[in-house]
Scaffold this motif. Structure first.
Motif, PDB file in Angstrom:
ATOM      1  N   GLU B 149       0.831  -1.209   0.000  1.00  0.00           N
ATOM      2  CA  GLU B 149       0.000   0.000   0.000  1.00  0.00           C
ATOM      3  C   GLU B 149       0.862   1.255   0.000  1.00  0.00           C
ATOM      4  O   GLU B 149       0.646   2.193  -0.775  1.00  0.00           O
ATOM      5  CB  GLU B 149      -0.925   0.000   1.220  1.00  0.00           C
ATOM      6  CG  GLU B 149      -2.093  -0.970   1.066  1.00  0.00           C
ATOM      7  CD  GLU B 149      -2.884  -1.176   2.350  1.00  0.00           C
ATOM      8  OE1 GLU B 149      -3.846  -1.951   2.325  1.00  0.00           O
ATOM      9  OE2 GLU B 149      -2.518  -0.580   3.377  1.00  0.00           O
ATOM     10  N   VAL B 150       1.850   1.260   0.872  1.00  0.00           N
ATOM     11  CA  VAL B 150       2.697   2.451   0.974  1.00  0.00           C
ATOM     12  C   VAL B 150       3.467   2.666  -0.326  1.00  0.00           C
ATOM     13  O   VAL B 150       3.527   3.779  -0.857  1.00  0.00           O
ATOM     14  CB  VAL B 150       3.665   2.320   2.174  1.00  0.00           C
ATOM     15  CG1 VAL B 150       4.703   3.419   2.130  1.00  0.00           C
ATOM     16  CG2 VAL B 150       2.892   2.364   3.475  1.00  0.00           C
ATOM     17  N   PHE B 151       4.004   1.597  -0.861  1.00  0.00           N
ATOM     18  CA  PHE B 151       4.795   1.737  -2.088  1.00  0.00           C
ATOM     19  C   PHE B 151       3.934   2.247  -3.240  1.00  0.00           C
ATOM     20  O   PHE B 151       4.307   3.176  -3.946  1.00  0.00           O
ATOM     21  CB  PHE B 151       5.444   0.388  -2.454  1.00  0.00           C
ATOM     22  CG  PHE B 151       6.326   0.494  -3.659  1.00  0.00           C
ATOM     23  CD1 PHE B 151       7.654   0.890  -3.529  1.00  0.00           C
ATOM     24  CD2 PHE B 151       5.828   0.245  -4.932  1.00  0.00           C
ATOM     25  CE1 PHE B 151       8.460   1.023  -4.645  1.00  0.00           C
ATOM     26  CE2 PHE B 151       6.631   0.382  -6.051  1.00  0.00           C
ATOM     27  CZ  PHE B 151       7.957   0.774  -5.906  1.00  0.00           C
ATOM     28  N   MET B 161       4.558  11.482   1.372  1.00  0.00           N
ATOM     29  CA  MET B 161       4.595  10.457   2.392  1.00  0.00           C
ATOM     30  C   MET B 161       3.618  10.740   3.546  1.00  0.00           C
ATOM     31  O   MET B 161       3.046   9.812   4.103  1.00  0.00           O
ATOM     32  CB  MET B 161       6.020  10.326   2.919  1.00  0.00           C
ATOM     33  CG  MET B 161       6.408   8.925   3.287  1.00  0.00           C
ATOM     34  SD  MET B 161       5.761   7.619   2.241  1.00  0.00           S
ATOM     35  CE  MET B 161       7.173   6.615   2.032  1.00  0.00           C
ATOM     36  N   ASN B 162       3.421  12.009   3.875  1.00  0.00           N
ATOM     37  CA  ASN B 162       2.479  12.272   4.971  1.00  0.00           C
ATOM     38  C   ASN B 162       1.043  11.938   4.557  1.00  0.00           C
ATOM     39  O   ASN B 162       0.245  11.476   5.357  1.00  0.00           O
ATOM     40  CB  ASN B 162       2.600  13.714   5.485  1.00  0.00           C
ATOM     41  CG  ASN B 162       2.345  14.729   4.396  1.00  0.00           C
ATOM     42  OD1 ASN B 162       2.326  14.381   3.219  1.00  0.00           O
ATOM     43  ND2 ASN B 162       2.144  15.974   4.766  1.00  0.00           N
ATOM     44  N   PRO B 171       1.730   5.876  11.484  1.00  0.00           N
ATOM     45  CA  PRO B 171       2.608   7.033  11.700  1.00  0.00           C
ATOM     46  C   PRO B 171       3.531   7.246  10.507  1.00  0.00           C
ATOM     47  O   PRO B 171       3.844   6.302   9.780  1.00  0.00           O
ATOM     48  CB  PRO B 171       3.425   6.631  12.927  1.00  0.00           C
ATOM     49  CG  PRO B 171       2.665   5.532  13.566  1.00  0.00           C
ATOM     50  CD  PRO B 171       1.928   4.829  12.484  1.00  0.00           C
ATOM     51  N   LEU B 172       3.952   8.467  10.346  1.00  0.00           N
ATOM     52  CA  LEU B 172       4.797   8.819   9.204  1.00  0.00           C
ATOM     53  C   LEU B 172       6.066   7.968   9.165  1.00  0.00           C
ATOM     54  O   LEU B 172       6.453   7.444   8.124  1.00  0.00           O
ATOM     55  CB  LEU B 172       5.162  10.304   9.302  1.00  0.00           C
ATOM     56  CG  LEU B 172       5.970  10.883   8.157  1.00  0.00           C
ATOM     57  CD1 LEU B 172       5.228  10.749   6.845  1.00  0.00           C
ATOM     58  CD2 LEU B 172       6.289  12.356   8.419  1.00  0.00           C
ATOM     59  N   TYR B 176       7.506   5.447   6.183  1.00  0.00           N
ATOM     60  CA  TYR B 176       8.828   5.489   5.561  1.00  0.00           C
ATOM     61  C   TYR B 176       9.504   4.138   5.647  1.00  0.00           C
ATOM     62  O   TYR B 176      10.116   3.662   4.680  1.00  0.00           O
ATOM     63  CB  TYR B 176       9.713   6.537   6.255  1.00  0.00           C
ATOM     64  CG  TYR B 176       9.585   7.905   5.642  1.00  0.00           C
ATOM     65  CD1 TYR B 176       9.995   8.142   4.328  1.00  0.00           C
ATOM     66  CD2 TYR B 176       9.059   8.962   6.366  1.00  0.00           C
ATOM     67  CE1 TYR B 176       9.873   9.400   3.768  1.00  0.00           C
ATOM     68  CE2 TYR B 176       8.931  10.225   5.813  1.00  0.00           C
ATOM     69  CZ  TYR B 176       9.333  10.435   4.507  1.00  0.00           C
ATOM     70  OH  TYR B 176       9.206  11.670   3.950  1.00  0.00           O
ATOM     71  N   SER B 177       9.397   3.538   6.802  1.00  0.00           N
ATOM     72  CA  SER B 177      10.076   2.276   7.001  1.00  0.00           C
ATOM     73  C   SER B 177       9.479   1.182   6.099  1.00  0.00           C
ATOM     74  O   SER B 177      10.207   0.416   5.461  1.00  0.00           O
ATOM     75  CB  SER B 177      10.003   1.925   8.495  1.00  0.00           C
ATOM     76  OG  SER B 177       9.780   0.568   8.668  1.00  0.00           O
TER      77      SER B 177
END
Lengths: 294, 197
Positions: B149-151, B161-162, B171-172, B176-177
């Motif tokens: 999802e993040v990618f 990213m936020n 959390p932000l 990132y991680s």
């Protein structure tokens, strides 16, 4: 250009993904199905909102409940009403007042008989004396309730069940029809508006009218020819029915879907002359324009 | 509202419609007449994010429609505390999760048969593109749901990213991680492509 990111498979893949877009045909299909599905449930929305306001003791929470209970497809009316309430500042107060007024008023309204013999003038007076907060709102509404039927305005109550007030009927009668049409269409669909008392049937059957229009709408996606014949049937059976605008809209859409562009455009222009302020116009214009490009 | 006989109910009923109509006016996006525009302007976003969030080709059209209906239905809940796009992505992420979970259940019941990939190549470059996309999707399958999802939101949909963190609800720093880990894994998975070309 492609070579610039060839070297990195990940970047290359990401670029390929970014350029991945839906086809125009897909977009059109979604537009249509959402309009159809949203349209189908919009009528019960109104009816169910009515029924819950009739049955429950009134605060604006009632409107919220009716909205939540409508799990189905859409609740434009109450949904955006809440949105408006959230965003509206001073207007919020007024709208809230109206909501409460309506809820209370709805309860009364449902206890009385559907006999709408009172003249429009009396009713205006009733409105003013009975619900002052309501009256405030009415005044700020461009197409107010007390507007005389002489003005051929077509307020789209919900997009689906629109009422042609241009007919030379008294407004009272027309609105009574909207309401019975809503109630009956909710029944036709077996919706949860069971507690709603149906308007007594006269020689004119709102249920039947709603059924014809509903069937026409359902057929639109799969069998526009049938829509066309149902529209014609509606025209013969209910030449001045409450769902006249809906019929004309369906006619245009059916013609368009059958590839009868010229006729569709012609019907649209006729419709525009009769209903210059209709909320349908924008969508229909877009539909026909897109169709021409194809 | 005093005597039951005075009014009949029509003015009140009419007023109810007036009110709902009137409140619709400021929030232009909510009215049915503009739902077409709404769909047209978000179609790519919805289609693409669902596709790379793991919705299969054959499920895609229905899933898109579902998102649009949800947008339509829940429009009133949009508070304006994020960008509208971010709100839409939130719906997409939720829908994709549902679709994937539904499928996992269905597959567990039936079999683990692989859905066949259907290509409709028009010309070489298009074919190439489709292959690349399919391969990316395969690789994305290897990531965890969170990483995927993040990618996808950050790289394919190009959200900041936020916004990504807000959309997926983490959390932000976590976002990132997940992004870093996902990206590293994808690189490894897609490396064979370099040798091929």
């Amino acid at each position: 250009m492609k070579n610039s990111y060839r070297s990195d498979p990940l970047t290359q893949s990401v670029h390929a993904a970014r350029s991945d877009v839906p086809s125009a045909a897909d977009v059109r299909r979604w537009q249509h199905s959402v309009a159809t599905l949203a349209g189908v449930t919009a009528a019960p929305t109104a009816a169910a909102a009515m029924s819950s306001s009739a049955s429950a003791a009134g605060t604006s929470a009632v409107v919220g409940t009716s909205k939540a209970s409508l799990g189905a497809t859409t609740s434009i009316g109450s949904g955006s009403a809440l949105g408006g309430l959230v965003g509206g500042g001073a207007k919020m107060v007024t709208s809230a007042l109206v909501t409460v007024g309506l809820v209370g008023g709805g309860a009364v309204a449902y206890q009385v008989s559907a006999d709408s013999a009172a003249s429009p003038r009396d009713q205006g007076a009733t409105l003013q004396s009975a619900a002052p907060s309501t009256r405030l709102e009415v005044r700020s509404t461009p197409q107010s309730v007390r507007q005389k039927p002489a003005a051929p305005q077509v307020p789209a109550a919900e997009d689906v069940v629109t009422v042609d007030l241009a007919n030379d009927r008294s407004q009272v009668e027309a609105t009574a029809r909207i309401q019975s049409a809503h109630v009956s269409s909710a029944r036709v669909k077996g919706d949860s508006a069971k507690s709603t008392p149906a308007a007594p049937s006269r020689e004119y059957s709102a249920a039947e009218e709603a059924r014809v229009i509903e069937a026409a709408r359902r057929a639109l996606a799969t069998n526009p020819a049938q829509t066309l014949s149902l529209v014609q049937r509606h025209q013969q059976q209910f030449p001045e029915g409450a769902l006249g605008v809906e019929r004309r809209v369906l006619l245009i859409e059916a013609l368009y879907r059958l590839g009868r562009q010229t006729e569709a455009t012609h019907a649209l222009e006729t419709f525009r002359r009769g209903n210059p302020n209709s909320a349908h116009l924008r969508r229909l214009d877009q539909l026909l324009k897109v169709g021409t490009l194809r | 509202m005093t005597s039951p006989r005075v009014a009949g109910h029509s003015p009140l009923v009419a007023l109810a419609f007036k009110v709902s109509e009137q409140v619709q006016v400021p929030s232009d996006l909510a009215s049915v007449s503009s739902s077409d525009e709404l769909i047209a302007s978000h179609a790519t976003r919805v289609y693409r994010s669902l596709r790379y969030l793991g919705v299969l080709e054959q499920e895609l059209s229905d899933a898109c429609q579902e998102v649009f209906l949800v947008m339509h239905r829940r429009h009133g809940e949009f508070r304006g505390d994020s960008k509208y796009e971010t709100w839409v992505y939130g719906i997409c992420v939720g829908t994709a999760r549902n679709v994937r979970r539904g499928r996992r259940r269905a597959l567990a019941r039936v079999s683990d048969e692989e859905p066949e990939e259907v290509f409709e190549p028009t010309f070489d470059e298009e074919l190439d593109l489709q292959r690349t996309r399919a391969r990316l999707n395969e690789a994305l399958e290897q990531l965890s749901e969170d990483q995927r999802e993040v990618f996808v939101l950050h790289e394919v949909e190009e959200l900041k990213m936020n916004e990504v963190a807000r959309t997926v609800g983490c959390p932000l720093f976590t976002a990132y991680s997940r992004y870093r880990l996902g990206r590293r894994k994808l690189r490894k998975l897609l490396e064979p492509m370099r040798k091929e070309s």
